[in-house]
Motif scaffolding. Structure first.
Motif, PDB file in Angstrom:
ATOM      1  N   TYR A 151       0.769  -1.323   0.059  1.00 27.90           N
ATOM      2  CA  TYR A 151       0.005   0.027  -0.038  1.00 27.90           C
ATOM      3  C   TYR A 151       0.872   1.310   0.135  1.00 27.90           C
ATOM      4  CZ  TYR A 151      -3.034  -3.491   1.717  1.00 27.90           C
ATOM      5  OH  TYR A 151      -4.160  -4.788   1.754  1.00 27.90           O
ATOM      6  N   PHE A 152       0.123   2.215  -0.690  1.00 27.65           N
ATOM      7  CA  PHE A 152       1.126   3.636  -0.509  1.00 27.65           C
ATOM      8  C   PHE A 152      -0.081   4.556  -0.224  1.00 27.65           C
ATOM      9  CE2 PHE A 152       2.531   7.451  -2.943  1.00 27.65           C
ATOM     10  CZ  PHE A 152       3.707   7.670  -2.362  1.00 27.65           C
ATOM     11  N   ALA A 153       0.077   4.927   0.805  1.00 27.06           N
ATOM     12  CA  ALA A 153      -0.925   6.029   1.718  1.00 27.06           C
ATOM     13  C   ALA A 153      -0.373   7.283   1.773  1.00 27.06           C
ATOM     14  CB  ALA A 153      -1.146   5.562   3.008  1.00 27.06           C
ATOM     15  N   CYS A 154      -0.932   8.426   1.525  1.00 28.87           N
ATOM     16  CA  CYS A 154      -0.573  10.048   1.448  1.00 28.87           C
ATOM     17  C   CYS A 154      -1.895  10.713   2.089  1.00 28.87           C
ATOM     18  CB  CYS A 154      -0.300  10.637   0.169  1.00 28.87           C
ATOM     19  SG  CYS A 154       1.418   9.699  -0.448  1.00 28.87           S
ATOM     20  N   ALA A 166       4.793   3.858   2.659  1.00 31.76           N
ATOM     21  CA  ALA A 166       4.861   2.711   1.910  1.00 31.76           C
ATOM     22  C   ALA A 166       4.672   1.593   3.142  1.00 31.76           C
ATOM     23  CB  ALA A 166       6.107   2.371   1.263  1.00 31.76           C
ATOM     24  N   ILE A 167       3.516   1.028   2.899  1.00 35.31           N
ATOM     25  CA  ILE A 167       2.821  -0.017   3.992  1.00 35.31           C
ATOM     26  C   ILE A 167       3.038  -1.610   3.473  1.00 35.31           C
ATOM     27  CG2 ILE A 167       1.337  -0.891   5.516  1.00 35.31           C
ATOM     28  CD1 ILE A 167       0.276   2.263   5.509  1.00 35.31           C
ATOM     29  N   GLU A 168       3.942  -2.394   3.854  1.00 31.15           N
ATOM     30  CA  GLU A 168       4.167  -3.585   3.225  1.00 31.15           C
ATOM     31  C   GLU A 168       3.976  -4.690   4.100  1.00 31.15           C
ATOM     32  OE1 GLU A 168       7.047  -2.251  -0.250  1.00 31.15           O
ATOM     33  OE2 GLU A 168       8.026  -2.588   1.703  1.00 31.15           O
ATOM     34  N   LEU A 169       3.511  -5.745   3.888  1.00 28.15           N
ATOM     35  CA  LEU A 169       3.498  -6.982   4.734  1.00 28.15           C
ATOM     36  C   LEU A 169       4.566  -8.121   4.164  1.00 28.15           C
ATOM     37  CD1 LEU A 169      -0.434  -7.100   4.773  1.00 28.15           C
ATOM     38  CD2 LEU A 169       1.180  -7.172   6.888  1.00 28.15           C
ATOM     39  N   ILE A 170       5.687  -8.093   5.143  1.00 28.85           N
ATOM     40  CA  ILE A 170       6.753  -8.907   4.687  1.00 28.85           C
ATOM     41  C   ILE A 170       6.900  -9.833   5.871  1.00 28.85           C
ATOM     42  CG2 ILE A 170       9.178  -8.821   4.257  1.00 28.85           C
ATOM     43  CD1 ILE A 170       7.451  -7.087   2.126  1.00 28.85           C
ATOM     44  N   GLY A 171       7.006 -11.131   5.641  1.00 26.54           N
ATOM     45  CA  GLY A 171       7.020 -12.163   6.637  1.00 26.54           C
ATOM     46  C   GLY A 171       5.892 -12.251   7.623  1.00 26.54           C
ATOM     47  N   GLY A 172       4.823 -11.803   7.242  1.00 24.17           N
ATOM     48  CA  GLY A 172       3.641 -11.727   8.186  1.00 24.17           C
ATOM     49  C   GLY A 172       3.170 -10.386   9.046  1.00 24.17           C
ATOM     50  N   LEU A 187       5.943   4.683  -5.054  1.00 24.11           N
ATOM     51  CA  LEU A 187       5.893   3.092  -5.021  1.00 24.11           C
ATOM     52  C   LEU A 187       5.671   2.370  -6.291  1.00 24.11           C
ATOM     53  CD1 LEU A 187       6.331   0.933  -2.559  1.00 24.11           C
ATOM     54  CD2 LEU A 187       3.801   1.018  -2.425  1.00 24.11           C
ATOM     55  N   THR A 188       6.088   1.207  -6.505  1.00 24.04           N
ATOM     56  CA  THR A 188       5.830   0.522  -7.621  1.00 24.04           C
ATOM     57  C   THR A 188       5.596  -1.017  -7.278  1.00 24.04           C
ATOM     58  OG1 THR A 188       8.419  -0.122  -8.032  1.00 24.04           O
ATOM     59  CG2 THR A 188       7.454   1.764  -9.157  1.00 24.04           C
ATOM     60  N   ASN A 189       6.026  -1.939  -8.283  1.00 27.36           N
ATOM     61  CA  ASN A 189       5.683  -3.363  -7.878  1.00 27.36           C
ATOM     62  C   ASN A 189       6.774  -4.120  -7.139  1.00 27.36           C
ATOM     63  OD1 ASN A 189       3.741  -3.040 -10.769  1.00 27.36           O
ATOM     64  ND2 ASN A 189       2.826  -3.316  -8.772  1.00 27.36           N
ATOM     65  N   ASP A 190       7.518  -3.330  -6.500  1.00 32.44           N
ATOM     66  CA  ASP A 190       8.864  -4.030  -5.733  1.00 32.44           C
ATOM     67  C   ASP A 190       8.501  -3.360  -4.394  1.00 32.44           C
ATOM     68  OD1 ASP A 190      10.032  -5.594  -7.860  1.00 32.44           O
ATOM     69  OD2 ASP A 190      10.727  -3.732  -8.649  1.00 32.44           O
ATOM     70  N   TYR A 216       9.620  -1.286  -1.294  1.00 29.28           N
ATOM     71  CA  TYR A 216      10.213  -0.034  -1.414  1.00 29.28           C
ATOM     72  C   TYR A 216      11.560  -0.182  -1.300  1.00 29.28           C
ATOM     73  CZ  TYR A 216      10.840   4.908  -0.710  1.00 29.28           C
ATOM     74  OH  TYR A 216      11.432   6.199  -0.759  1.00 29.28           O
ATOM     75  N   GLU A 217      12.042  -1.094  -0.291  1.00 31.29           N
ATOM     76  CA  GLU A 217      13.697  -1.258   0.020  1.00 31.29           C
ATOM     77  C   GLU A 217      14.291  -1.559  -1.414  1.00 31.29           C
ATOM     78  OE1 GLU A 217      16.358  -4.210   2.400  1.00 31.29           O
ATOM     79  OE2 GLU A 217      14.862  -3.046   3.536  1.00 31.29           O
ATOM     80  N   ASP A 218      13.901  -2.547  -2.034  1.00 35.02           N
ATOM     81  CA  ASP A 218      14.242  -2.890  -3.467  1.00 35.02           C
ATOM     82  C   ASP A 218      14.287  -1.998  -4.510  1.00 35.02           C
ATOM     83  OD1 ASP A 218      14.777  -5.443  -2.467  1.00 35.02           O
ATOM     84  OD2 ASP A 218      13.261  -6.437  -3.428  1.00 35.02           O
ATOM     85  N   SER A 219      13.434  -1.043  -4.635  1.00 36.75           N
ATOM     86  CA  SER A 219      13.284  -0.040  -5.567  1.00 36.75           C
ATOM     87  C   SER A 219      14.109   1.194  -5.075  1.00 36.75           C
ATOM     88  CB  SER A 219      11.590   0.585  -5.238  1.00 36.75           C
ATOM     89  OG  SER A 219      10.778  -0.407  -5.808  1.00 36.75           O
ATOM     90  N   ILE A 220      14.313   1.577  -3.808  1.00 33.78           N
ATOM     91  CA  ILE A 220      15.366   2.363  -3.485  1.00 33.78           C
ATOM     92  C   ILE A 220      16.792   1.921  -4.233  1.00 33.78           C
ATOM     93  CG2 ILE A 220      16.676   3.500  -1.785  1.00 33.78           C
ATOM     94  CD1 ILE A 220      14.257   4.877  -2.293  1.00 33.78           C
TER      95      ILE A 220
END
Length: 194
Positions: free
Chosen positions: A153-156, A164-170, A185-188, A190-194
């Protein structure tokens, strides 16, 4: 030059189709502009006006406990799957929440918390909160279950604050403030995108 054009032509012909979604926020002074594209196999959908004051129950079945709430804010959303299942939208206070595909997202297992699924999570945020800070302060109080797709999710909000709100590892992983140097934000992840 001719060989370069042949190379580009071959690459375009041999590469599979991709559907990269993206969202970003640009602000100048008091003006805030959020843009988002949805590259998907089909383009149909509907704009839904969601009034405030409605009592709602999450579209989650047993054994999960469906979340229940009364919408505090009205919103306008873009929906392809059905009412209450937005791909993104904005509420009357200027909070915008968008979802983008994230293949590596890992949602939490069912637990005792009230639950809703990944698209209805967007509607819940728009119904209940007026700012990104409020959204972040309430992460983890409702369980988010995957029913339709692996997304993040991208919330502004109207102030220009984004997350950038992501569910990683639950678990929720959040990038905001200084950990979100680029409000996009894209389809990767956020950390990988940067």
């Amino acid at each position: 030059m001719k060989s370069f054009l042949v190379f580009v032509g071959l690459m375009l012909a041999l590469c599979p189709a991709v559907f990269p979604c993206s969202a970003f926020l640009e602000s100048r002074g008091n003006e805030v502009l959020l843009a988002r594209n949805l590259d998907w196999d089909y383009g149909h959908g509907m704009l839904v006006v969601n009034p405030r004051g409605l009592e709602k129950t999450a579209l989650i079945g047993a054994p999960n406990k469906p979340a229940q709430w009364t919408s505090k804010y009205g919103s306008v959303t873009f929906n392809q799957v059905g009412r209450e299942l937005p791909y993104g939208g904005i509420n009357e206070k200027g909070l915008d929440v968008e979802q983008l595909w994230l293949r590596s997202a890992q949602f939490p297992a069912p637990n005792d918390l009230p639950a809703l699924h990944e698209l209805q999570w967007i509607q819940y945020q728009l119904d209940m909160f007026s700012s990104v800070r409020e959204v972040l302060a309430n992460l983890g109080k409702i369980n988010v279950l995957k029913r339709v797709a692996t997304v993040h999710y991208f919330a502004c909000d109207a102030s220009g604050e984004c997350a950038a709100i992501e569910l990683i590892g639950g678990k929720f992983t959040v990038h905001s403030g200084k950990s979100l140097p680029v409000r996009a934000l894209t389809n990767d992840t956020y950390e990988d995108s940067i």
